[in-house]
Design a protein around this motif. Structure first.
Motif, mmCIF file in Angstrom:
data_model
loop_
_atom_site.group_PDB
_atom_site.id
_atom_site.type_symbol
_atom_site.label_atom_id
_atom_site.label_comp_id
_atom_site.label_asym_id
_atom_site.label_seq_id
_atom_site.Cartn_x
_atom_site.Cartn_y
_atom_site.Cartn_z
ATOM 1 N N LEU A 103 0.854 -1.171 -0.046
ATOM 2 C CA LEU A 103 -0.049 -0.237 -0.013
ATOM 3 C C LEU A 103 0.838 1.263 0.021
ATOM 4 O O LEU A 103 0.604 2.189 -0.908
ATOM 5 N N VAL A 104 1.794 1.273 0.864
ATOM 6 C CA VAL A 104 2.720 2.495 0.879
ATOM 7 C C VAL A 104 3.584 2.518 -0.236
ATOM 8 O O VAL A 104 3.988 3.696 -0.711
ATOM 9 N N ALA A 105 3.959 1.567 -0.825
ATOM 10 C CA ALA A 105 4.820 1.563 -1.969
ATOM 11 C C ALA A 105 4.032 2.099 -3.247
ATOM 12 O O ALA A 105 4.775 2.620 -4.189
ATOM 13 N N CYS A 106 2.808 2.029 -3.185
ATOM 14 C CA CYS A 106 2.036 2.696 -4.405
ATOM 15 C C CYS A 106 2.246 4.075 -4.552
ATOM 16 O O CYS A 106 2.002 4.715 -5.472
ATOM 17 N N PHE A 107 2.637 4.581 -3.641
ATOM 18 C CA PHE A 107 2.981 6.258 -3.561
ATOM 19 C C PHE A 107 4.482 6.523 -3.760
ATOM 20 O O PHE A 107 4.753 7.829 -3.365
ATOM 21 N N GLY A 108 5.212 5.829 -4.427
ATOM 22 C CA GLY A 108 6.601 6.098 -4.453
ATOM 23 C C GLY A 108 7.503 6.188 -3.561
ATOM 24 O O GLY A 108 8.493 6.837 -3.532
ATOM 25 N N VAL A 109 7.157 5.673 -2.101
ATOM 26 C CA VAL A 109 7.884 5.336 -1.290
ATOM 27 C C VAL A 109 8.595 4.289 -1.119
ATOM 28 O O VAL A 109 7.678 3.360 -1.031
ATOM 29 N N ALA A 110 9.751 3.817 -0.925
ATOM 30 C CA ALA A 110 10.351 2.766 -0.883
ATOM 31 C C ALA A 110 10.090 2.098 0.382
ATOM 32 O O ALA A 110 10.480 2.579 1.468
ATOM 33 N N VAL A 111 9.737 0.729 0.566
ATOM 34 C CA VAL A 111 9.372 0.228 2.012
ATOM 35 C C VAL A 111 10.357 -1.081 2.254
ATOM 36 O O VAL A 111 10.131 -2.083 1.646
ATOM 37 N N PRO A 112 11.459 -0.760 2.964
ATOM 38 C CA PRO A 112 12.369 -1.753 3.272
ATOM 39 C C PRO A 112 12.013 -2.614 4.556
ATOM 40 O O PRO A 112 12.355 -2.071 5.665
ATOM 41 N N GLN A 113 11.123 -3.424 4.589
ATOM 42 C CA GLN A 113 10.688 -4.316 5.706
ATOM 43 C C GLN A 113 11.459 -5.420 6.183
ATOM 44 O O GLN A 113 11.213 -6.370 5.680
ATOM 45 N N LEU A 114 12.513 -5.116 6.717
ATOM 46 C CA LEU A 114 13.287 -6.335 7.343
ATOM 47 C C LEU A 114 12.876 -7.160 8.387
ATOM 48 O O LEU A 114 12.365 -6.280 9.454
ATOM 49 N N SER A 115 12.039 -8.130 8.490
ATOM 50 C CA SER A 115 11.167 -8.698 9.418
ATOM 51 C C SER A 115 11.823 -10.068 10.124
ATOM 52 O O SER A 115 13.126 -10.534 9.505
ATOM 53 N N GLY A 116 11.172 -10.538 10.916
ATOM 54 C CA GLY A 116 11.745 -11.692 11.601
ATOM 55 C C GLY A 116 10.642 -13.161 11.825
ATOM 56 O O GLY A 116 9.609 -12.936 11.037
ATOM 57 N N ARG A 117 11.301 -13.944 12.390
ATOM 58 C CA ARG A 117 10.284 -15.178 12.735
ATOM 59 C C ARG A 117 9.611 -15.262 14.014
ATOM 60 O O ARG A 117 10.296 -14.574 14.911
ATOM 61 N N GLY A 118 8.385 -15.922 14.232
ATOM 62 C CA GLY A 118 7.867 -15.740 15.300
ATOM 63 C C GLY A 118 8.561 -16.706 16.462
ATOM 64 O O GLY A 118 9.157 -17.839 16.246
ATOM 65 N N LEU A 119 8.281 -16.312 17.713
ATOM 66 C CA LEU A 119 8.686 -17.084 18.853
ATOM 67 C C LEU A 119 7.724 -16.930 19.887
ATOM 68 O O LEU A 119 7.289 -15.926 20.334
ATOM 69 N N GLY A 120 7.234 -18.107 20.330
ATOM 70 C CA GLY A 120 6.118 -17.899 21.530
ATOM 71 C C GLY A 120 4.818 -17.825 20.601
ATOM 72 O O GLY A 120 4.722 -18.385 19.516
ATOM 73 N N HIS A 121 3.737 -17.168 21.381
ATOM 74 C CA HIS A 121 2.556 -16.807 20.756
ATOM 75 C C HIS A 121 2.393 -15.897 19.654
ATOM 76 O O HIS A 121 1.345 -15.714 18.867
ATOM 77 N N THR A 122 3.470 -15.059 19.312
ATOM 78 C CA THR A 122 3.235 -14.087 18.347
ATOM 79 C C THR A 122 4.067 -14.487 17.220
ATOM 80 O O THR A 122 5.090 -14.891 17.003
#
Length: 431
Positions: A103-122
């Motif tokens: 959604l944000v990338a649609c507006f010409g803003v680059a989105v570098p989402q460096l993410s992780g894996r879950g541990l426990g309930h999240t």
């Protein structure tokens, strides 16, 4: 052999007695711990002293920047567009990264989402996306840059081992020494990775309540304020939204089913709370990136965000049209009486999904992508006796018993007057 400029025991004693550490002391401490000169036992003692006595703004800043300096820093200044990222402190049913990035990338803003894996309930963002056949989480720095610069304009991938290695070491230690809750250590852990990531804009989704890391609102607010200060001091345009995590977010908890719900949002539908938070965070990111008037709802309804999603999934080896994993076994719980669903506590539902196989107890454990929970009603909804309330999904029916144990007393049907709706986004925190 070089002589060390400081003594770890003296620094531990200083924090134990309520003193402050200097910038050179903190820089040395983080470096010496990273290279193994300062022992885990010594860093454990220091972490406990920090938990009990806190740190000043300057100390937290020094700790964060020393952890940034322990590894590589990504540089997106070569992109011809601004960069914006979002970090959530995690909750039950929190799949917002999935619709938010395209959604944000649609507006010409680059989105570098460096993410992780879950541990426990999240659950972790990468675990959810790996439900998509072929999709890969591991990209090289060159691949990340190319995807941000190109027509996709966004990436969700695993953070490289080179970012803030001191944090990785300290994070594992905190988990085994009862010091996870120390706000200076939480804030420096999150922000060292985000600052090293090199984004120009950062919006924090700091959750409070039953299913949140921070149960207490005041503590969540303190964490948000601390992280906003750290980002601002490091030259990153940073703000935070304090959001309610007493009730699961959306109607799905798990991996594959959260991907399905995210795609519904990108198609212009989806649950009202997921849509509300996605739009609120997108507006915040775009406002800080210089587009306060961006019409984010239009990008969801006219198909632009969905087109970006499909391009993103394809770019990382996935098939956006492939069928997602389906569970082998399901078990539906129905309403025992008619009335209004007055309570649906987030944490027990998160634990139940974890017991069904949607999460992991150890970092090396696999997740069952089809496992999870689908909610058929949310607090405030009128239900009739025999109506489905929620459905458990697993690959092994033997898992249902322990999941149902977790949910005992986690929900309630009563009179309409017993339900008081609360806002999802409670406060915006800025410098």
């Amino acid at each position: 052999m070089a002589v060390e400029p400081f003594d770890a025991v003296q620094l531990i004693g200083a924090k134990r007695d309520g003193g402050s550490l200097t910038t050179p002391q903190i820089q040395w401490l983080v470096d010496a711990y990273t290279r193994g000169y300062v022992a885990d036992s010594q860093m454990s003692a220091l972490a406990m002293a920090i938990l009990l006595n806190g740190m000043s703004r300057q100390e937290i800043r020094d700790l964060t920047m020393a952890m940034v300096a322990s590894g590589e820093r990504l540089d997106f200044s070569g992109l011809d567009k601004p960069t914006a990222d979002k970090h959530s402190t995690g909750g039950v049913g929190d799949k917002i990264t999935l619709p938010l990035m395209p959604l944000v990338a649609c507006f010409g803003v680059a989105v570098p989402q460096l993410s992780g894996r879950g541990l426990g309930h999240t659950g972790g963002t990468l675990d959810k996306l790996e439900s998509i056949p072929g999709w890969r989480a591991s990209l090289s720095n060159d691949e990340v840059f190319a995807q941000l610069a190109g027509p996709v304009g966004g990436v969700i991938c695993a953070a490289g081992a080179g970012l803030a290695p001191a944090d990785k070491k300290l994070y594992a230690l905190r988990d085994t020494t009862g010091t996870v809750e120390a706000i200076p250590l939480i804030a420096s852990s999150i922000m060292s990775k985000k600052i090293a990531e090199g984004t120009g804009v950062l919006v924090l989704d700091v959750k409070f309540g039953s299913g949140a890391f921070m149960k207490d609102f005041a503590k969540a607010r303190e964490l948000a304020q601390t992280m906003v200060e750290l980002g601002t001091d490091a030259g990153v345009a940073t703000s935070a939204l304090l959001t309610d995590m007493n009730v699961p977010l959306g109607l799905t908890i798990g991996n594959a089913n959260e991907v399905r719900e995210s795609v519904e949002v990108l198609a212009g539908g989806g649950p009202a709370d997921v849509l509300e938070l996605t739009v609120a965070l997108a507006r915040e990111m775009l406002s800080l990136a210089g587009q306060p008037d961006a019409d984010v709802e239009a990008a969801l309804t006219d198909g632009r965000a969905m087109d970006r999603w499909r391009a993103f999934v394809t770019a990382q080896g996935g098939d956006p049209d492939a069928a997602l994993p389906e569970p082998r076994e399901t078990h539906t719980v129905v309403a025992p009486s008619s009335g209004v669903l007055t309570r649906q506590e987030a944490l027990p539902f998160g634990i139940a999904a974890w017991r069904l196989g949607a999460g992991r107890a150890r970092q090396e454990d696999p997740v069952v992508h089809a496992a999870g929970i689908e909610l058929h009603a949310k607090p405030g909804d009128t239900v009739t006796a025999g109506q489905p309330l929620f459905t458990l999904a697993a690959d092994d029916a033997a898992r249902f018993e322990r999941a149902l144990e977790a949910l005992d007393g986690a929900w309630e049907i009563g009179e309409a007057s017993a339900h008081t709706p609360s806002p999802l986004v409670v406060e915006r925190v800025t410098q």
